[in-house]
Motif scaffolding. Structure first.
Motif, PDB file in Angstrom:
ATOM      1  N   VAL A   6      61.508  51.347  34.640  1.00 52.32           N
ATOM      2  CA  VAL A   6      60.296  50.786  34.031  1.00 52.32           C
ATOM      3  C   VAL A   6      59.389  50.279  35.141  1.00 52.32           C
ATOM      4  O   VAL A   6      59.825  50.099  36.285  1.00 52.32           O
ATOM      5  N   PRO A   7      58.116  50.054  34.844  1.00 58.66           N
ATOM      6  CA  PRO A   7      57.212  49.522  35.875  1.00 58.66           C
ATOM      7  C   PRO A   7      57.619  48.106  36.274  1.00 58.66           C
ATOM      8  O   PRO A   7      58.465  47.471  35.644  1.00 58.66           O
ATOM      9  N   SER A   8      57.009  47.624  37.334  1.00 56.37           N
ATOM     10  CA  SER A   8      57.350  46.301  37.859  1.00 56.37           C
ATOM     11  C   SER A   8      57.101  45.225  36.810  1.00 56.37           C
ATOM     12  O   SER A   8      56.076  45.221  36.129  1.00 56.37           O
ATOM     13  N   LEU A   9      58.061  44.322  36.697  1.00 57.83           N
ATOM     14  CA  LEU A   9      57.981  43.259  35.700  1.00 57.83           C
ATOM     15  C   LEU A   9      58.841  42.084  36.141  1.00 57.83           C
ATOM     16  O   LEU A   9      59.602  42.166  37.115  1.00 57.83           O
ATOM     17  N   THR A  10      58.737  41.005  35.414  1.00 58.48           N
ATOM     18  CA  THR A  10      59.501  39.793  35.685  1.00 58.48           C
ATOM     19  C   THR A  10      60.265  39.400  34.430  1.00 58.48           C
ATOM     20  O   THR A  10      59.719  39.445  33.322  1.00 58.48           O
ATOM     21  N   VAL A  11      61.523  39.028  34.612  1.00 58.19           N
ATOM     22  CA  VAL A  11      62.352  38.542  33.511  1.00 58.19           C
ATOM     23  C   VAL A  11      62.529  37.042  33.681  1.00 58.19           C
ATOM     24  O   VAL A  11      62.935  36.571  34.746  1.00 58.19           O
ATOM     25  N   LYS A  12      62.228  36.297  32.624  1.00 55.18           N
ATOM     26  CA  LYS A  12      62.348  34.848  32.664  1.00 55.18           C
ATOM     27  C   LYS A  12      63.367  34.372  31.638  1.00 55.18           C
ATOM     28  O   LYS A  12      63.426  34.897  30.513  1.00 55.18           O
ATOM     29  N   LEU A  13      64.162  33.380  32.033  1.00 48.26           N
ATOM     30  CA  LEU A  13      65.008  32.663  31.091  1.00 48.26           C
ATOM     31  C   LEU A  13      64.218  31.441  30.649  1.00 48.26           C
ATOM     32  O   LEU A  13      64.052  30.483  31.398  1.00 48.26           O
ATOM     33  N   VAL A  14      63.713  31.485  29.415  1.00 46.03           N
ATOM     34  CA  VAL A  14      62.812  30.430  28.948  1.00 46.03           C
ATOM     35  C   VAL A  14      63.518  29.392  28.094  1.00 46.03           C
ATOM     36  O   VAL A  14      62.933  28.354  27.763  1.00 46.03           O
ATOM     37  N   GLY A  15      64.760  29.647  27.719  1.00 50.94           N
ATOM     38  CA  GLY A  15      65.464  28.668  26.899  1.00 50.94           C
ATOM     39  C   GLY A  15      66.925  29.020  26.746  1.00 50.94           C
ATOM     40  O   GLY A  15      67.327  30.182  26.870  1.00 50.94           O
ATOM     41  N   ALA A  16      67.733  27.990  26.489  1.00 53.46           N
ATOM     42  CA  ALA A  16      69.152  28.162  26.213  1.00 53.46           C
ATOM     43  C   ALA A  16      69.554  27.094  25.209  1.00 53.46           C
ATOM     44  O   ALA A  16      69.328  25.900  25.434  1.00 53.46           O
ATOM     45  N   PHE A  17      70.152  27.522  24.109  1.00 57.58           N
ATOM     46  CA  PHE A  17      70.502  26.608  23.039  1.00 57.58           C
ATOM     47  C   PHE A  17      71.978  26.763  22.703  1.00 57.58           C
ATOM     48  O   PHE A  17      72.505  27.887  22.685  1.00 57.58           O
ATOM     49  N   SER A  18      72.627  25.650  22.459  1.00 57.23           N
ATOM     50  CA  SER A  18      74.013  25.696  22.025  1.00 57.23           C
ATOM     51  C   SER A  18      74.078  26.315  20.642  1.00 57.23           C
ATOM     52  O   SER A  18      73.241  26.021  19.778  1.00 57.23           O
ATOM     53  N   SER A  19      75.041  27.209  20.420  1.00 59.26           N
ATOM     54  CA  SER A  19      75.127  27.930  19.148  1.00 59.26           C
ATOM     55  C   SER A  19      75.275  26.956  17.989  1.00 59.26           C
ATOM     56  O   SER A  19      76.089  26.035  18.020  1.00 59.26           O
ATOM     57  N   GLY A  20      74.459  27.181  16.966  1.00 57.66           N
ATOM     58  CA  GLY A  20      74.492  26.329  15.790  1.00 57.66           C
ATOM     59  C   GLY A  20      73.742  25.027  15.946  1.00 57.66           C
ATOM     60  O   GLY A  20      73.724  24.199  15.033  1.00 57.66           O
ATOM     61  N   SER A  21      73.110  24.817  17.093  1.00 66.86           N
ATOM     62  CA  SER A  21      72.386  23.566  17.335  1.00 66.86           C
ATOM     63  C   SER A  21      70.887  23.824  17.322  1.00 66.86           C
ATOM     64  O   SER A  21      70.409  24.865  17.779  1.00 66.86           O
ATOM     65  N   LYS A  22      70.128  22.858  16.807  1.00 63.60           N
ATOM     66  CA  LYS A  22      68.667  22.939  16.792  1.00 63.60           C
ATOM     67  C   LYS A  22      68.044  21.965  17.786  1.00 63.60           C
ATOM     68  O   LYS A  22      66.858  21.639  17.682  1.00 63.60           O
ATOM     69  N   ASP A  23      68.853  21.498  18.736  1.00 63.23           N
ATOM     70  CA  ASP A  23      68.343  20.568  19.738  1.00 63.23           C
ATOM     71  C   ASP A  23      67.399  21.282  20.697  1.00 63.23           C
ATOM     72  O   ASP A  23      67.223  22.506  20.647  1.00 63.23           O
TER      73      ASP A  23
ATOM     74  N   ILE B 174      74.658  24.050  31.507  1.00 60.97           N
ATOM     75  CA  ILE B 174      75.424  25.088  30.816  1.00 60.97           C
ATOM     76  C   ILE B 174      76.895  24.888  31.127  1.00 60.97           C
ATOM     77  O   ILE B 174      77.326  25.013  32.275  1.00 60.97           O
ATOM     78  N   ASP B 175      77.659  24.557  30.098  1.00 63.33           N
ATOM     79  CA  ASP B 175      79.084  24.311  30.254  1.00 63.33           C
ATOM     80  C   ASP B 175      79.857  25.337  29.428  1.00 63.33           C
ATOM     81  O   ASP B 175      79.276  26.275  28.880  1.00 63.33           O
ATOM     82  N   VAL B 176      81.158  25.145  29.298  1.00 62.66           N
ATOM     83  CA  VAL B 176      81.973  26.058  28.506  1.00 62.66           C
ATOM     84  C   VAL B 176      81.533  26.000  27.047  1.00 62.66           C
ATOM     85  O   VAL B 176      81.358  24.916  26.476  1.00 62.66           O
ATOM     86  N   GLY B 177      81.329  27.180  26.448  1.00 65.46           N
ATOM     87  CA  GLY B 177      80.917  27.234  25.051  1.00 65.46           C
ATOM     88  C   GLY B 177      80.097  28.472  24.751  1.00 65.46           C
ATOM     89  O   GLY B 177      79.977  29.384  25.583  1.00 65.46           O
ATOM     90  N   SER B 178      79.512  28.510  23.560  1.00 63.01           N
ATOM     91  CA  SER B 178      78.683  29.637  23.111  1.00 63.01           C
ATOM     92  C   SER B 178      77.227  29.191  23.056  1.00 63.01           C
ATOM     93  O   SER B 178      76.930  28.108  22.535  1.00 63.01           O
ATOM     94  N   TYR B 179      76.354  30.062  23.571  1.00 65.64           N
ATOM     95  CA  TYR B 179      74.939  29.713  23.671  1.00 65.64           C
ATOM     96  C   TYR B 179      74.081  30.881  23.201  1.00 65.64           C
ATOM     97  O   TYR B 179      74.542  32.031  23.114  1.00 65.64           O
ATOM     98  N   THR B 180      72.832  30.569  22.935  1.00 63.51           N
ATOM     99  CA  THR B 180      71.812  31.580  22.683  1.00 63.51           C
ATOM    100  C   THR B 180      70.763  31.462  23.771  1.00 63.51           C
ATOM    101  O   THR B 180      70.046  30.454  23.846  1.00 63.51           O
ATOM    102  N   PHE B 181      70.715  32.490  24.640  1.00 69.53           N
ATOM    103  CA  PHE B 181      69.736  32.503  25.718  1.00 69.53           C
ATOM    104  C   PHE B 181      68.471  33.226  25.231  1.00 69.53           C
ATOM    105  O   PHE B 181      68.563  34.254  24.548  1.00 69.53           O
ATOM    106  N   VAL B 182      67.337  32.690  25.616  1.00 70.87           N
ATOM    107  CA  VAL B 182      66.052  33.270  25.227  1.00 70.87           C
ATOM    108  C   VAL B 182      65.363  33.813  26.488  1.00 70.87           C
ATOM    109  O   VAL B 182      65.151  33.061  27.453  1.00 70.87           O
ATOM    110  N   PHE B 183      65.034  35.108  26.454  1.00 72.31           N
ATOM    111  CA  PHE B 183      64.415  35.765  27.603  1.00 72.31           C
ATOM    112  C   PHE B 183      63.004  36.216  27.251  1.00 72.31           C
ATOM    113  O   PHE B 183      62.687  36.521  26.094  1.00 72.31           O
ATOM    114  N   GLU B 184      62.195  36.291  28.293  1.00 75.72           N
ATOM    115  CA  GLU B 184      60.824  36.765  28.158  1.00 75.72           C
ATOM    116  C   GLU B 184      60.534  37.729  29.303  1.00 75.72           C
ATOM    117  O   GLU B 184      60.896  37.462  30.457  1.00 75.72           O
ATOM    118  N   VAL B 185      59.917  38.859  28.974  1.00 74.54           N
ATOM    119  CA  VAL B 185      59.591  39.882  29.968  1.00 74.54           C
ATOM    120  C   VAL B 185      58.077  39.927  30.142  1.00 74.54           C
ATOM    121  O   VAL B 185      57.331  40.021  29.161  1.00 74.54           O
TER     122      VAL B 185
END
Length: 677
Positions: free
Chosen positions: A342-359, A386-397
């Motif tokens: 693909v053409p040149s781009l940037t990948v950002k990690l914009v958020g990380a949330f603990s699974s099942g949490s709305k914090d 980020i510790d041991v557990g399940s998370y939802t990572f949010v990425f932006e391209v």
């Protein structure tokens, strides 16, 4: 309806074998291996040119080099089809389709004949499929022969004839006599109309093009959606024998859409996430087990790879499980659906949330570093949050060049489930026997849950058993595993399982034997203790034997419940049985050898008497037949008698030797009697 139900079941099966939801991987080597298995020619060729084209097209898209050599047989079938006057428009269509890849030579005379026959088929077409095969054949012959003058004289009239099959909801009918409409037919119609536009000698009326664009928008209003964002078409009201299934229907619509977008300069005004949703649908199927479905998947992905609407980009992950112990890096790949760069781009990690949490997000927005060697975007060190557990990572391209945003589409943000594993510390482990009344400690012992334990305790029904320990993550936070059980197993194999509760880092369970005597069935004696601590994110899950406790419980009342019967061990029921030793009786005492020889001589005497009698009678061969036929039968007669005598000899030598002497003697003595009788 049965075929429709079968289509749903097949789709459900292929989707269920895929990886976790919301994860889509581009085409990989597993697809190439599957293609070689699914498209295997029978004795060097396929059953039809349609199957030949699907195999050639699949190999071409996937770039498979070590494939079966189909060119020779394909060219032979193509030559026979285009040269036969009985070939239908469908036959010519797939012959030209296969030839677009096989690149066989078709002479000018044959090309002119094909053009003439296909033009006649267009003029006499009365159904959507008639137009599809004849117009499609003309488009193919135009692309393959630069010298051929291929066009439709009345392209606008043909366009209107095909448009007459359209319905108000964007679906199309196969013919005017068939009231049922379908999205599958809509895809065929769009591909046909795209061919008519490309064959037109003059520009088609723009009002017809605008009307068709509105039909496309209406068709996409009926598109269906999965929870993971995948979009697909499905015909629910179409007659059973014409039902194609979601995969074939969606593939047909996508081919028609991309074909029409390629011949018109106008924007179709479809949202960019539409193509991304279609890409998720085809990638979410993983590897179909049917050759037709496999072709539809690969060909559709090729249409998405080079369409004029928007090219979807896919995030892929070498691994979604990261270990804090190994200090794994977060790696993200960005590619097209076929895995192209693909053409040149940037990948950002914009958020990380603990699974099942709305914090709030556990991380701040940060860019991933691009590694040119691997082509991956990498985050070497995970944030401390980020510790041991399940998370939802949010990425932006983010694409670097603005003009690329009109060609490629990634979506605003992509959510990906990530699991983080590590070693969990087990500390302050102890087990104690408490007095029921005062709660004072009767006996207490430390435990080493990471090693071996051989704890020996004793208690009565008026006392309690307390087990406690602490679990902490590598970053010192409290950890709650999915499973924490204490098992007590009586020497009679009766088992009792208790859940260990927690409060923060502290895990504790207290067993009050006074309230458990009935559950324990008043069984006194030795109980083995076993602790289970397990979790998918815990790299050192435990299943450890603690020791045993000797319980002194009161006698069971008359109506007290009895222990349940223990299941029979299948090994003891169906396993190998004990070896059986059998002693045979001792053989009987044999008679002396001299006696046996004497009886043998007596059995031979009648034979000697017979031979002497023959000599006394003057037996000779003077009357033996001399003519060929009688002599032959006479020889066969005497040979038969000799064979019988020889059989007796073999019987005596081979069989009689295995019989005890007493039985053999009697048997040998009885044979001559039978013979003479």
């Amino acid at each position: 309806m049965a075929r429709r139900l079968a289509g749903f079941l097949v789709l459900l099966l292929v989707v269920s074998i895929c990886e976790a939801a919301f994860l889509f991987q581009p085409i990989s080597d597993s697809h190439r291996s599957a293609a070689l298995e699914l498209f295997t020619p029978d004795h060097g060729s396929f059953k039809s040119l349609e199957e030949t084209y699907e195999a050639l097209r699949t190999f071409q898209i996937l770039g498979i080099e070590k494939k079966p050599d189909l060119t020779a047989t394909a060219c032979r079938s193509i030559s026979e089809t285009v040269g036969s006057s009985s070939s239908t428009a469908k036959d010519l269509f797939y012959a030209l389709k296969a030839n677009s890849i096989a690149e066989c030579k078709i002479d000018k005379k044959a090309s002119k004949g094909i053009i003439s026959r296909l033009n006649a088929a267009v003029s006499g077409a009365s159904s959507l499929l008639d137009f599809y095969y004849s117009v499609g054949g003309l488009v193919l012959i135009k692309d393959q022969s630069s010298e051929a003058d291929v066009h439709l004289a009345d392209a606008e009239g043909v366009f209107r004839s095909v448009k007459a099959f359209s319905q108000s909801d964007g679906r199309w009918r196969y013919s005017s006599s068939n009231p049922e409409s379908s999205a599958f037919a809509a895809g065929i119609a769009l591909e046909t109309l795209a061919g008519i536009v490309s064959l037109a000698s003059s520009e088609i009326d723009q009002s017809l093009i605008s009307t068709l664009k509105n039909d496309i928008i209406k068709l996409f209003d009926s598109i269906e959606k999965y929870d993971d964002g995948a979009l697909y078409f499905d015909d629910k009201l179409v007659d059973g024998h014409e039902y194609q299934g979601p995969l074939s229907t969606t593939s047909s619509v996508l081919r028609g859409l991309t074909a029409f977008a390629a011949v018109t300069a106008e924007n179709l005004n479809l949202p960019g996430d539409t193509m991304l949703g279609l890409a998720k649908f085809f990638l979410g199927i993983c590897v179909p087990g049917d050759a037709k479905d496999f072709f539809n998947q690969i060909d559709s992905l090729a249409c998405l790879e080079s369409n004029r609407v928007s090219i979807p980009l896919i995030l892929s992950f070498p691994s979604t499980v990261l270990s804090l112990t190994r200090k794994d890096s977060l790696k993200v790949g960005v590619s097209t659906v076929l895995g192209s760069e693909v053409p040149s781009l940037t990948v950002k990690l914009v958020g990380a949330f603990s699974s099942g949490s709305k914090d709030a997000s556990l991380v701040e927005s940060q860019e991933l570093n691009f590694d040119k060697a691997s082509g991956l975007h990498i985050l070497n060190d995970l944030p401390k949050s980020i510790d041991v557990g399940s998370y939802t990572f949010v990425f932006e391209v983010v694409l670097h060049e603005p003009e690329h945003e009109e060609v490629y589409f990634m979506g605003s943000q992509t959510k990906v489930p990530i699991s983080v594993t590590g070693l969990i510390k087990v500390e302050n482990s102890e087990i104690a026997v408490l007095d029921s009344d005062l709660g004072s400690i009767e006996s207490q012992k430390k435990l080493d849950l990471a090693g071996k334990n051989a704890i020996s305790l004793s208690a009565n029904h008026l006392q309690k058993l307390r087990l406690s320990f602490q679990l902490t993550t590598p970053h010192g936070r409290s950890f709650k595993p999915h499973q924490a059980f204490l098992k007590l197993r009586h020497e009679s194999k009766v088992e009792h399982i208790f859940v260990v509760g927690n409060s923060g880092k502290q895990f504790e369970i207290v067993l009050n034997f006074l309230g458990l005597v009935e559950k324990f069935f008043y069984l006194s004696g030795k109980y083995d203790m076993e602790l289970t601590i397990g979790d998918a994110a815990m790299e050192n899950s435990l299943l450890v034997a603690i020791g045993h406790i000797e319980l002194d419980l009161p006698e069971a009342p008359e109506k007290a419940p009895r222990p349940p019967p223990q299941p029979v061990d299948p090994y003891s029921r169906y396993g190998p049985k004990a070896e059986i030793t059998h002693i045979f009786r001792a053989p009987e005492k044999r008679p002396p050898q001299e006696l046996s020889l004497a009886f043998l001589g007596l059995t031979i005497l009648p034979l000697l008497g017979f031979l002497i009698g023959l000599l006394r009678l003057g037996v000779n061969l003077k009357n033996f037949p001399t003519k060929p036929v009688p002599a032959t039968f006479a020889v066969l007669f005497h040979v038969g008698i000799g064979a019988v005598l020889l059989l007796y000899v073999f019987f005596w030598v081979k069989v009689i030797g295995s019989i005890p002497n007493t039985e053999a003697t009697w048997f040998l003595g009885s044979i001559p009697c039978v013979c003479w009788a």
